[in-house]
Design an enzyme around this catalytic site. Structure first.
Site, PDB file in Angstrom:
ATOM      1  N   LYS A 147       0.847  -1.196   0.000  1.00 16.97           N
ATOM      2  CA  LYS A 147       0.000   0.000   0.000  1.00 16.97           C
ATOM      3  C   LYS A 147       0.881   1.244   0.000  1.00 16.97           C
ATOM      4  O   LYS A 147       1.610   1.498   0.966  1.00 16.97           O
ATOM      5  CB  LYS A 147      -0.910   0.053   1.226  1.00 16.97           C
ATOM      6  CG  LYS A 147      -1.900   1.219   1.106  1.00 16.97           C
ATOM      7  CD  LYS A 147      -2.562   1.577   2.411  1.00 16.97           C
ATOM      8  CE  LYS A 147      -1.894   2.720   3.120  1.00 16.97           C
ATOM      9  NZ  LYS A 147      -1.925   4.023   2.419  1.00 16.97           N
ATOM     10  N   GLU A 201      10.226   1.024  10.329  1.00 18.71           N
ATOM     11  CA  GLU A 201      11.179   2.103  10.029  1.00 18.71           C
ATOM     12  C   GLU A 201      10.444   3.401  10.326  1.00 18.71           C
ATOM     13  O   GLU A 201       9.548   3.787   9.578  1.00 18.71           O
ATOM     14  CB  GLU A 201      11.590   2.071   8.552  1.00 18.71           C
ATOM     15  CG  GLU A 201      12.237   0.779   8.099  1.00 18.71           C
ATOM     16  CD  GLU A 201      13.665   0.641   8.567  1.00 18.71           C
ATOM     17  OE1 GLU A 201      14.207   1.602   9.151  1.00 18.71           O
ATOM     18  OE2 GLU A 201      14.235  -0.436   8.366  1.00 18.71           O
ATOM     19  N   GLU A 243       9.933  15.669  15.826  1.00 20.02           N
ATOM     20  CA  GLU A 243      10.290  15.586  14.404  1.00 20.02           C
ATOM     21  C   GLU A 243       9.406  16.576  13.651  1.00 20.02           C
ATOM     22  O   GLU A 243       8.180  16.435  13.627  1.00 20.02           O
ATOM     23  CB  GLU A 243      10.036  14.163  13.899  1.00 20.02           C
ATOM     24  CG  GLU A 243      10.434  13.977  12.464  1.00 20.02           C
ATOM     25  CD  GLU A 243      10.106  12.594  11.928  1.00 20.02           C
ATOM     26  OE1 GLU A 243       9.041  12.075  12.258  1.00 20.02           O
ATOM     27  OE2 GLU A 243      10.926  12.041  11.180  1.00 20.02           O
ATOM     28  N   CYS A 261      13.153  11.105   6.941  1.00 21.67           N
ATOM     29  CA  CYS A 261      13.180  10.524   8.288  1.00 21.67           C
ATOM     30  C   CYS A 261      14.533  10.727   8.961  1.00 21.67           C
ATOM     31  O   CYS A 261      14.604  10.922  10.162  1.00 21.67           O
ATOM     32  CB  CYS A 261      12.838   9.044   8.220  1.00 21.67           C
ATOM     33  SG  CYS A 261      13.825   8.170   7.006  1.00 21.67           S
TER      34      CYS A 261
HETATM   35  P1  NDP Z   1       2.206   7.801   8.465  1.00 23.54           P
HETATM   36  O1  NDP Z   1       2.656   6.936   9.563  1.00 23.54           O
HETATM   37  O2  NDP Z   1       1.052   8.672   8.679  1.00 23.54           O
HETATM   38  O3  NDP Z   1       1.874   6.941   7.170  1.00 23.54           O
HETATM   39  C1  NDP Z   1       2.729   5.970   6.651  1.00 23.54           C
HETATM   40  C2  NDP Z   1       1.886   4.951   5.882  1.00 23.54           C
HETATM   41  O4  NDP Z   1       1.012   4.253   6.786  1.00 23.54           O
HETATM   42  C3  NDP Z   1       0.969   5.579   4.844  1.00 23.54           C
HETATM   43  O5  NDP Z   1       0.844   4.685   3.767  1.00 23.54           O
HETATM   44  C4  NDP Z   1      -0.340   5.690   5.602  1.00 23.54           C
HETATM   45  O6  NDP Z   1      -1.458   5.756   4.752  1.00 23.54           O
HETATM   46  C5  NDP Z   1      -0.328   4.398   6.389  1.00 23.54           C
HETATM   47  N1  NDP Z   1      -1.172   4.405   7.592  1.00 23.54           N
HETATM   48  C6  NDP Z   1      -1.684   5.471   8.268  1.00 23.54           C
HETATM   49  N2  NDP Z   1      -2.396   5.044   9.339  1.00 23.54           N
HETATM   50  C7  NDP Z   1      -2.321   3.691   9.338  1.00 23.54           C
HETATM   51  C8  NDP Z   1      -2.832   2.669  10.205  1.00 23.54           C
HETATM   52  N3  NDP Z   1      -3.558   2.958  11.279  1.00 23.54           N
HETATM   53  N4  NDP Z   1      -2.562   1.386   9.916  1.00 23.54           N
HETATM   54  C9  NDP Z   1      -1.812   1.072   8.843  1.00 23.54           C
HETATM   55  N5  NDP Z   1      -1.312   1.985   7.987  1.00 23.54           N
HETATM   56  C10 NDP Z   1      -1.537   3.279   8.233  1.00 23.54           C
HETATM   57  O7  NDP Z   1       3.502   8.609   8.047  1.00 23.54           O
HETATM   58  P2  NDP Z   1       3.649   9.678   6.906  1.00 23.54           P
HETATM   59  O8  NDP Z   1       3.110   9.205   5.623  1.00 23.54           O
HETATM   60  O9  NDP Z   1       3.152  10.943   7.452  1.00 23.54           O
HETATM   61  O10 NDP Z   1       5.245   9.680   6.735  1.00 23.54           O
HETATM   62  C11 NDP Z   1       6.042  10.455   7.493  1.00 23.54           C
HETATM   63  C12 NDP Z   1       6.691   9.645   8.602  1.00 23.54           C
HETATM   64  O11 NDP Z   1       7.398   8.524   8.077  1.00 23.54           O
HETATM   65  C13 NDP Z   1       7.732  10.441   9.344  1.00 23.54           C
HETATM   66  O12 NDP Z   1       7.600  10.280  10.724  1.00 23.54           O
HETATM   67  C14 NDP Z   1       9.053   9.852   8.865  1.00 23.54           C
HETATM   68  O13 NDP Z   1      10.099  10.023   9.762  1.00 23.54           O
HETATM   69  C15 NDP Z   1       8.704   8.448   8.616  1.00 23.54           C
HETATM   70  N6  NDP Z   1       9.618   7.855   7.645  1.00 23.54           N
HETATM   71  C16 NDP Z   1      10.543   6.952   8.090  1.00 23.54           C
HETATM   72  C17 NDP Z   1      11.464   6.411   7.225  1.00 23.54           C
HETATM   73  C18 NDP Z   1      12.454   5.397   7.703  1.00 23.54           C
HETATM   74  O14 NDP Z   1      13.041   4.715   6.880  1.00 23.54           O
HETATM   75  N7  NDP Z   1      12.677   5.236   8.989  1.00 23.54           N
HETATM   76  C19 NDP Z   1      11.510   6.796   5.815  1.00 23.54           C
HETATM   77  C20 NDP Z   1      10.474   7.720   5.454  1.00 23.54           C
HETATM   78  C21 NDP Z   1       9.563   8.227   6.360  1.00 23.54           C
HETATM   79  P3  NDP Z   1      -1.925   7.194   4.188  1.00 23.54           P
HETATM   80  O15 NDP Z   1      -0.793   7.869   3.575  1.00 23.54           O
HETATM   81  O16 NDP Z   1      -2.902   6.834   3.159  1.00 23.54           O
HETATM   82  O17 NDP Z   1      -2.456   7.944   5.364  1.00 23.54           O
END
Ligand code: NDP
Length: 798
Positions: free
Chosen positions: A192, A266, A403, A300
């Protein structure tokens, strides 16, 4: 503009990349996309759609299907059906598919780059030169792992259908980090993408069809968080790989706590960027630009906390402001832009709120003063945010700890190396760190002290498919990339139950066993190298297999665990002791256990009721197990990677820190040692909770520890109700990892309760292990569990 004028003003002219090919691709699809399930495109059963927009101008790009429950079910079914055949292909056959994907991505790299820029708002310079080349590299590299799977991982097999959920900041790159290793290892995938950025994943699905990837091997479901949640809760997905925020990571951990799903998380970060006074300051400032303004700071591992040595702080801040003033912010499709658009208005608002908070907290703000583009559609402000710098920031302030996920740098100063390390580690996160010093001794002295999964020396934001990436602490666990990343998509082959297995069901403490003891045999707790009375002042009876009273143990409580954790932290010298020293101490432990073999045999026989022969085998196997870990202590070494740069990445296996161990009832000496030994061989300190009915076997072991030169605080033992004590360990935020061999309920509780600091957790999920089987219960797999990989990147050359 005339050339002479350009020379005079040195102004940039627009250098736009054409969106035509990408727009044509959208047009071919009438800007409408379905789900990709079992090799076919289909509409979402719900009929619901959502739109994906271009953050640079607010224009709608396409309508995307929203997958609901029946769609997720169908995708998982397809992945499950495809798994047996895909898994049983030879490594070479899978390698050919991955190779074909890499080639196809390469052939269409510009289309992917433009589409990514339009969907995400990041500059074409980045998608074209960083994201997409890395994506391609990932598929090539993992084609290699597929080819070598049988020879390189002979003891491991694929897990099954896996669910992968990715964020919007590196849409295709995150897809490649997840899909390439999963397929190479023989798993099938349901992925997804984030709601904001589904387009390149949809184009990738097309490429899967073009290369003839078997139906069901890769399935794509688009939708909001709810779609992700349906995947997390689907019983047929055997692993969830998630990249995203720590908050959602926590929810996923809780939701999967009572399942046997493998999980990698991650998560977010607040990474330090440390400049020592002897750094090449100009290079460090260029590094800083890449660290925090790359991808608008929506990274991130962004170097979002600048820590600069006081003696050069003024100079650095002054030069930094000058450099910031020259940054170019604007149309992401313009090849000469440094920064593009923020992903969405809501994210921009979040950044603004945190910046306002910073001002309220009294920090000094300095912002880029150029003109930000307007929103062409809505005529209002575009979705852009100016590069921002905060000075005079207090380490405990919200902007120093939260963050921000935007182009905002907070800076602090330090005087000494120790202070730099302390400030760097003053964060709940631990994803990455960057260290700048021309003195390599200084940099390599600091790198191991930083609590982060990646350390970049004199560089920043370096990534490669051969080098694992992932965090410590609340930045999650698991690694993506390299050999360590492959292990995340494999599980040990099931081994048969050994014929020599001894298991004894738990003897109940009988209320009738009140025979007075001739001597005071109340075993105390063992904390900080000393025997200690339990805080509660209570003791518990321990009963022999024949019902007679064997002795008493202290009834440990929350305060005893707290003291034990403190003692474990004080023994941090153990982490930095040489593996040779740890090996020597373990051999000594084996010697001393063997000297007392008769006594242990007797105790095991009396307590558990096994035959003397069986008890003798348990002691003998225990001695052999100690030898195994004494041998492994100096052999579970790291690796040197040679990523495509002038430099090396050192993959160091580091201890996790303080580990909590909750031991099972069966084979009480051997099972306890099987958990304790890999932990301490790797340099962890432990707080161990022995089996409640057979704890006296473990308290007898104090004397072996005391006579074997194990430094005080390395092993702490708290006896009592193990389920209750396990709960306390799970909730304790200074315990970095937890292993529980208990009932299914105890394991589920431990997973749920330990999300506070996102402990690295291992449980037996209620299943009994055969502690006598060397394949299951000793070896490198356990050393891997007891360690985490830190990759230290060291460029070389002038
Ligand atoms: P989110 O946690 O909001 O979303 C990440 C993914 O999870 C999206 O596909 C989102 O869907 C989905 N999602 C949201 N809620 C749920 C749930 N309850 N159950 C399952 N899936 C869910 O993060 P962001 O998209 O806002 O990304 C930013 C964050 O990601 C930052 O904190 C960043 O640091 C972290 N990140 C970490 C990385 C790493 O390698 N450690 C790399 C890149 C980012 P939808 O988008 O449709 O809401």
């Amino acid at each position: 503009m005339e050339i002479t004028e350009i020379f005079k003003t040195m102004e940039y002219s627009p250098a736009p990349e054409s969106p035509d090919l990408a727009l044509e691709w959208l047009k071919e699809h009438k800007s409408k996309f379905g789900l990709f399930i079992n090799g076919k495109w289909c509409k979402a059963k719900s009929g619901k759609v959502f739109s994906t927009d271009n953050p640079a101008n607010g224009k709608k790009l396409a309508s995307i299907s929203e997958a609901g429950k029946s769609d997720v079910d169908a995708a998982v079914r397809a992945a499950k059906l495809a798994f047996p055949k895909w898994k049983s292909l030879s490594g070479h056959e899978r390698a050919r598919y991955l190779y074909a994907l890499a080639r196809q991505l390469q052939k269409h790299s510009r289309l992917f780059a433009v589409l990514e820029t339009m969907d995400n708002g990041k500059t074409i310079r980045e998608t074209r030169d960083i994201d997409i080349p890395l994506v391609i590299r990932h598929f090539y590299h993992h084609s290699g792992w597929a080819q070598l799977l049988e020879s390189e991982f002979p003891e491991h097999i694929a897990i099954g259908p896996v669910g992968q959920i990715i964020p919007w900041n590196f849409p295709l790159l995150m897809l490649s980090w997840k899909v390439a290793p999963a397929l190479a290892a023989g798993n099938t995938v349901v992925l997804k993408p984030a709601e904001y950025t589904p387009l390149t994943a949809l184009l990738f699905a097309e490429i899967c069809s073009q290369v003839g990837l078997p139906p069901g091997v890769f399935n794509l479901v688009t939708g909001p968080g709810q779609t992700g949640s349906l995947m997390v809760n689907h019983p047929d997905l055997k692993k969830i790989a998630f990249t995203g925020s720590t908050d959602v990571g926590r929810l996923i951990r809780e939701a999967t706590a009572d399942t046997d799903k493998k999980l990698t998380l991650e998560l977010g970060g607040k990474s330090p960027f440390i400049i020592f006074e002897d750094a090449d300051l100009d290079s460090a400032i260029e590094g800083l630009v890449d660290a925090i303004w790359f991808n608008q700071g929506q990274v991130c591992c962004a170097g979002s906390r600048l820590l600069v040595q006081e003696s050069v702080a003024e100079k650095v801040i002054d030069r930094l402001k000058k450099r910031m003033a020259k940054l170019r912010v604007g149309d992401p499709l313009d090849k000469s832009m440094d920064m593009g658009a923020i992903i969405a208005p809501i994210q921009k608002e979040r950044i603004q709120n945190l910046v306002d908070q910073g001002k309220k907290e009294g920090a000094a703000i300095w912002q880029w003063e150029g003109k930000l583009p307007q929103n062409a559609e809505k005529k209002g402000d575009g979705c852009y945010f100016p590069p921002t710098l905060f000075t005079n920031v207090s380490p405990a302030s919200i902007i120093a700890q939260t963050e921000i996920f935007g182009p905002v740098l907070v800076s602090m100063t330090f005087r000494t190396t120790d202070e730099a390390v302390m400030l760097a580690n003053n964060s709940a996160y631990g994803l990455a760190a960057s260290v700048w010093s021309e003195n390599i001794n200084q940099a390599l002295h600091v790198a191991p002290k930083l609590k982060s999964g990646v350390v970049w020396i004199n560089c920043t934001n370096q990534f490669d498919a051969s080098v694992g990436f992932g965090g410590y602490r609340e930045s999650g666990y698991g690694r993506e990339g390299g050999r360590e990343g492959m292990f995340e998509y494999l599980k040990p082959k099931e081994s048969g139950i050994s014929k020599n297995q001894i298991r004894k069901s738990v003897a109940k403490v009988k209320a009738s066993a009140t025979t007075a003891l001739s001597l005071d045999r109340t075993a105390k707790l063992y904390i900080g190298g000393k025997q200690a009375r339990p805080d509660s002042g209570y003791s518990l009876n321990v009963v022999n297999a024949d019902g007679s009273l064997a002795g008493e143990i202290g009834d440990g409580n929350r305060k005893d665990i707290r003291n034990a954790v403190e003692a474990a932290h004080k023994s941090s010298g153990w982490q930095s002791s040489t593996p040779h020293l740890r090996a020597q101490i373990l051999y000594f432990l084996a010697e001393n256990l063997e000297t007392r073999a008769v006594e242990f045999k007797k105790r095991i026989t009396q307590l558990t009721g096994v035959t003397e022969k069986q008890a003798a085998l348990e002691v003998k196997t225990s001695v052999s197990r100690i030898f195994t870990y004494a041998a492994l202590a100096d052999k579970h070494e790291g690796m040197i990677h040679q990523p495509p740069m002038r430099g090396l990445a050192l993959a160091l296996n580091e201890p996790i820190g303080v580990l909590g161990l909750v031991c099972p009832d069966e084979a009480p000496l051997l099972s306890m040692l099987s958990m304790l030994l890999p932990a301490i061989a790797m340099g962890n300190s432990v707080v161990l909770v022995p089996s409640r009915p057979f704890a006296l076997v473990v308290t007898d072991f104090y004397q072996v520890l005391e006579t074997s030169d194990v430094p005080s605080g390395v092993v702490n033992i708290v006896t009592g109700d193990s389920a209750k004590l396990g709960t306390v360990l799970a909730k304790h935020d200074d315990v970095a990892g937890l292993w529980v061999a208990g009932t299914k309920t105890e394991c589920t509780e431990a997973c749920k309760l330990s999300t506070g600091n996102m402990k690295i957790i291992w449980t037996n999920n209620g299943a009994q292990l055969d502690w006598f089987d060397n394949q299951q219960s000793e070896g490198r797999e356990w050393m891997r569990r007891a360690s985490q990989v830190k990759n230290v990147w060291i460029p070389y050359g002038e």
